[in-house]
Design a protein around this motif. Structure first.
Motif, short mmCIF file in Angstrom:
data_model
loop_
_atom_site.label_atom_id
_atom_site.label_comp_id
_atom_site.label_asym_id
_atom_site.label_seq_id
_atom_site.Cartn_x
_atom_site.Cartn_y
_atom_site.Cartn_z
N LEU A 494 98.69 134.62 91.73
CA LEU A 494 99.27 134.82 90.40
C LEU A 494 98.09 135.01 89.47
CD1 LEU A 494 101.98 134.80 88.78
CD2 LEU A 494 101.49 132.42 88.26
N ARG A 495 97.86 136.24 89.07
CA ARG A 495 96.63 136.59 88.38
C ARG A 495 96.80 136.54 86.87
NH1 ARG A 495 91.72 139.57 89.21
NH2 ARG A 495 90.72 139.52 87.16
N ASP A 496 95.94 135.77 86.19
CA ASP A 496 95.93 135.77 84.74
C ASP A 496 95.34 137.09 84.25
OD1 ASP A 496 96.38 134.78 82.26
OD2 ASP A 496 94.72 133.37 82.23
N LEU A 497 95.87 137.61 83.15
CA LEU A 497 95.47 138.93 82.64
C LEU A 497 94.95 138.82 81.21
CD1 LEU A 497 98.57 140.97 83.90
CD2 LEU A 497 96.31 140.88 84.99
N PRO A 498 93.71 138.41 81.02
CA PRO A 498 93.18 138.36 79.65
C PRO A 498 93.22 139.72 78.96
CG PRO A 498 91.72 137.22 81.19
CD PRO A 498 92.73 137.95 82.01
N GLY A 499 93.13 140.80 79.76
CA GLY A 499 93.18 142.15 79.20
C GLY A 499 94.57 142.72 79.08
N GLY A 500 95.60 141.89 79.33
CA GLY A 500 96.97 142.33 79.16
C GLY A 500 97.44 143.30 80.23
N GLN A 503 94.98 145.70 81.94
CA GLN A 503 94.19 145.13 83.04
C GLN A 503 94.99 145.13 84.34
OE1 GLN A 503 92.77 141.15 82.42
NE2 GLN A 503 91.72 141.05 84.38
N TYR A 504 96.29 144.84 84.24
CA TYR A 504 97.14 144.87 85.42
C TYR A 504 97.15 146.28 86.05
CZ TYR A 504 101.51 145.42 88.02
OH TYR A 504 102.44 145.74 88.98
N LEU A 505 97.27 147.30 85.22
CA LEU A 505 97.27 148.67 85.73
C LEU A 505 95.94 149.01 86.39
CD1 LEU A 505 99.13 150.43 82.78
CD2 LEU A 505 100.06 149.88 85.04
N GLU A 506 94.83 148.51 85.81
CA GLU A 506 93.53 148.75 86.42
C GLU A 506 93.44 148.06 87.78
OE1 GLU A 506 90.60 147.40 83.69
OE2 GLU A 506 91.03 148.94 82.19
N LEU A 507 93.96 146.84 87.87
CA LEU A 507 93.96 146.14 89.15
C LEU A 507 94.76 146.90 90.19
CD1 LEU A 507 94.48 142.47 87.90
CD2 LEU A 507 92.49 143.31 89.13
N ARG A 508 95.91 147.40 89.80
CA ARG A 508 96.74 148.15 90.74
C ARG A 508 96.07 149.44 91.17
NH1 ARG A 508 100.28 146.62 93.95
NH2 ARG A 508 101.36 148.60 93.77
N ARG A 509 95.40 150.12 90.23
CA ARG A 509 94.68 151.33 90.59
C ARG A 509 93.57 151.01 91.58
NH1 ARG A 509 95.73 152.98 85.11
NH2 ARG A 509 93.88 151.88 84.36
N GLY A 510 92.86 149.89 91.35
CA GLY A 510 91.81 149.49 92.26
C GLY A 510 92.34 149.18 93.65
N MET A 511 93.53 148.55 93.71
CA MET A 511 94.13 148.25 95.01
C MET A 511 94.49 149.53 95.75
SD MET A 511 96.55 145.06 93.82
CE MET A 511 97.32 144.82 95.42
N ARG A 512 95.02 150.50 95.02
CA ARG A 512 95.39 151.77 95.68
C ARG A 512 94.16 152.53 96.14
NH1 ARG A 512 99.05 151.99 91.39
NH2 ARG A 512 97.72 153.48 90.29
N ASP A 513 93.09 152.49 95.30
CA ASP A 513 91.88 153.22 95.66
C ASP A 513 91.25 152.63 96.93
OD1 ASP A 513 92.22 154.84 93.50
OD2 ASP A 513 90.77 153.79 92.22
N ARG A 514 91.30 151.33 97.05
CA ARG A 514 90.72 150.69 98.25
C ARG A 514 91.68 150.75 99.43
NH1 ARG A 514 89.30 147.04 94.22
NH2 ARG A 514 91.02 145.65 94.78
N ASP A 515 92.97 151.03 99.13
CA ASP A 515 94.00 151.10 100.17
C ASP A 515 94.07 149.82 100.99
OD1 ASP A 515 94.84 153.16 103.02
OD2 ASP A 515 96.11 152.33 101.44
N GLU A 516 93.86 148.69 100.28
CA GLU A 516 93.98 147.40 100.93
C GLU A 516 94.28 146.38 99.85
OE1 GLU A 516 89.22 146.25 100.93
OE2 GLU A 516 90.22 146.85 102.77
N PRO A 517 94.86 145.21 100.22
CA PRO A 517 95.21 144.21 99.21
C PRO A 517 93.98 143.78 98.43
CG PRO A 517 96.25 143.70 101.30
CD PRO A 517 95.29 144.81 101.56
N ALA A 518 94.19 143.50 97.14
CA ALA A 518 93.09 143.03 96.30
C ALA A 518 92.63 141.66 96.75
CB ALA A 518 93.53 142.97 94.83
N GLY A 519 91.34 141.41 96.65
CA GLY A 519 90.80 140.09 96.99
C GLY A 519 91.24 139.05 95.99
N ARG A 520 91.10 137.81 96.37
CA ARG A 520 91.49 136.73 95.48
C ARG A 520 90.66 136.76 94.21
NH1 ARG A 520 94.24 132.58 98.05
NH2 ARG A 520 95.73 133.59 99.42
#
Length: 618
Positions: A494-500, A503-520
């Motif tokens: 459950l990720r806190d989003l200081p950037g609102g 930031q969530y959209l950036e995290l999701r883009r990063g997950m898609r770019d890596r094509d693997e679940p985001a690290g903790r």
């Protein structure tokens, strides 16, 4: 430069629905390059106006002129897809694979709405439409329409059933990818962020009229307030003249009168000195009095649904007066998380600790709870709960609260069984507040509600002292109604989003770019996840900036700050000009459009500043 060509024009249009006048002598048009957002109260005629434009509704008076050769396509609020058709048949029709696979535009649509060129998000090309959920069918219909690419694209509530990512993708596609010579967009939506991101003009349907504004939602709000102010000044002037005329008649002799002088303020002067929507410190103090220090604590909690793990050893402490927004893709478990916090869904491991004084109320997506009240009036249904409550430190009657949320005096005597879906949703919310909960959970509160009602709901909650949890795909509402946002990323955290939400959209883009679940991610205050933690900044950020990159970032910061200072100065000049032109609608419209463009530049620069500031810190 010649004016844009007209695609569709209404000339003195008149439209009735029974005895209600939806359009009364309305003349508006859609021109080449227009991206028009349509707003207004539910039942006010927005969908009917779209129907007139595309030809599914016939005018009762006036005429509509469509330019020859213009193609039109519409996404309605209900789809008419063939249940026996496959995904491929609906979206691609007769297109051969080499035709659509070689077209970047089509591939982008398939990736954005269907999960890729294999339509993985909908279960593959051969899946039939019949068993699909409403959200899946919505994505399918939208993708099919975008692939067809008509000249005039007409969308009625396109963001319904789309998650935050889907809304962001659609906004980017419609505003940056689709525009070309000869096409236009007409869209009805209650999603205010989407309106701001997409629209270059706004139509407000109100009492049979269509008011036209330049710019998206923010510019529309500013211009509407100014229009209302000018109307109020005009009415005051007429009233003053009438009183003077009456006094002259009573005296029986002519009287000298000086021409009344009115101070014309800029629209921004109307909000000068306006306090923040919420006095956070005072509300937390009240909430602590009502709740104590302990509200809801998830301690080392694991939450599962079947074989899926939604939370993996997560600790989340929710305190008095906290206002959290919860985001995540469809199916991430947001509603299940709310149920777990209510104690209605068991934890696999860990503990839920609930404060002794906690009184939870939930605005669910179900309206069946009102079925037993169908024969009672709206006011009776509210006073059954309580006749008075306290909001913002003041006692508020049931009738007054209902009025604030759109139930006029006459409508309060309507039977519950006669209410529309949006009205039933409003009634549900009023009844919740009258029950005086100190913890309020809202699960997709924007369903069936128009923008004016959402604004009223936010205004009421600004003065409500309690702990608030909101699950929604409406980005504007999340950031307006809550102070912090957290995300379910599908990896047990459950990720806190200081950037609102951004930031969530950036995290999701990063997950898609890596094509693997985001690290903790390293948890922020109030949210903790079990297991090993890695850097907690934005994805890919943090360590590894070279001295040259740091120097370049600092140069960028200085440049952006100078540009922002210039824009702020230009905005100040514009506001003064708007004040001087407040009685000249054409000039005010031009200035509002210029202000909207400056605001876009300002937002872009602010994003550039945020990106550079991370690198500048080394």
């Amino acid at each position: 430069m010649p004016p844009p060509a007209s695609l569709v024009a209404l000339d003195r249009a008149h439209l009735l629905a029974g005895t209600q006048v939806l359009l009364d002598d309305v003349s508006v048009g859609v021109s080449d390059g227009d991206r028009i957002g349509v707003v207004g109260r539910n039942g006010g005629g927005k969908s009917s106006l779209l129907g007139v434009v595309v030809g599914t509704r016939t005018l009762d008076g006036g005429r509509i002129v469509r330019t020859g050769g213009v193609t039109m396509g519409m996404l309605g609020q209900t789809d008419e897809l063939d249940p026996a058709a496959t995904v491929a048949e609906v979206v691609l029709g007769d297109l051969a694979e080499h035709e659509w696979a070689g077209e970047p535009r089509v591939r982008e649509i398939l990736a954005g709405l269907l999960g890729g060129t294999d339509a993985s998000a909908l279960g593959g090309w051969d899946r039939q439409v019949g068993p699909m959920s409403g959200g899946e069918r919505r994505r399918l219909a939208l993708a099919a329409l975008l692939v067809q690419d008509p000249d005039l694209l007409v969308l009625d509530e396109p963001t319904n059933h789309l998650d935050v990512e889907g809304v962001a993708w659609l906004a980017a596609y419609l505003s940056a990818r689709r525009p070309r010579q000869g096409n236009a967009l007409l869209v009805v939506t209650h999603d205010r962020w989407f309106l701001d991101a997409v629209s270059t003009r706004t139509w407000e349907v109100e009492d049979g009229e269509v008011h036209v504004y330049d710019g998206g939602y923010a510019a529309y709000v500013l211009a509407r307030v100014e229009r209302q102010r000018v109307a109020q000044v005009t009415e005051e002037r007429r009233a003053n003249l009438a009183r003077k005329e009456l006094a002259w008649l009573r005296r029986g002799a002519p009287a000298r009168t000086a021409k009344p002088r009115f101070r014309i303020d800029a629209a921004n002067a109307l909000i000068e000195g306006e306090p923040d929507p919420r006095d956070t410190v005072e509300l937390v103090r009240f909430a602590t009095t009502r709740l104590g220090k302990d509200v809801l604590d998830l301690l080392d909690a694991t939450l599962r649904v079947g074989d899926r793990t939604l939370l993996d050893r997560v600790t989340w402490r929710i305190g008095p007066g906290d206002r959290y927004g919860v985001v995540g893709v469809n199916g991430a478990g947001k509603t299940t998380l709310l149920r777990a916090l209510q104690g209605l869904h068991p934890l696999a491991t860990g503990k839920l600790r609930t404060g002794k004084t906690v009184r939870i109320a939930v605005l669910t997506q179900e309206l069946r709870e009102l079925d037993r009240l169908t024969g009672r009036t709206v006011l009776d249904a509210i006073t059954e709960v309580r006749s008075f409550t306290v909001i913002g430190g003041k006692e508020v009657s049931a009738s007054s609260l209902a009025q604030r949320l759109g139930f006029s005096g006459g409508r309060q005597q309507s039977r519950v069984g006669d209410l529309s879906g949006g009205e039933r949703r409003r009634l549900q919310f009023v009844r919740l507040l009258m029950d005086e909960p100190n913890v309020l959970m809202l699960d997709e509160p924007t369903n069936d509600l128009d923008i004016d009602t959402l604004t009223s709901m936010e205004d009421v909650l600004d003065g409500w002292a309690g702990t608030l949890l909101v699950v929604s795909h409406d980005r504007y509402l999340l950031e307006r109604m809550t102070d912090r946002q957290v995300a379910l990323l599908g990896d047990g955290t459950l990720r806190d989003l200081p950037g609102g939400v951004e930031q969530y959209l950036e995290l999701r883009r990063g997950m898609r770019d890596r094509d693997e679940p985001a690290g903790r991610a390293a948890p922020a205050s109030g949210v903790a996840s079990g297991g090993a933690a890695s850097g907690g900044g934005a994805p890919g950020g943090g360590a590894g900036y070279s001295p040259a990159e740091v120097r370049e970032a600092r140069k960028t910061l200085a440049r952006v700050e100078r540009a922002l200072d210039r824009i702020h100065a230009e905005e100040a000049v514009l506001h003064d000009a708007m004040a001087a032109a407040s009685t000249d609608p054409q000039r005010l419209s031009e200035l509002t459009g210029t202000l909207a463009r400056l605001t876009e530049q300002e937002e872009s620069l602010e994003m550039e500043w945020l990106e550079a500031s991370e690198a500048a810190q080394g």
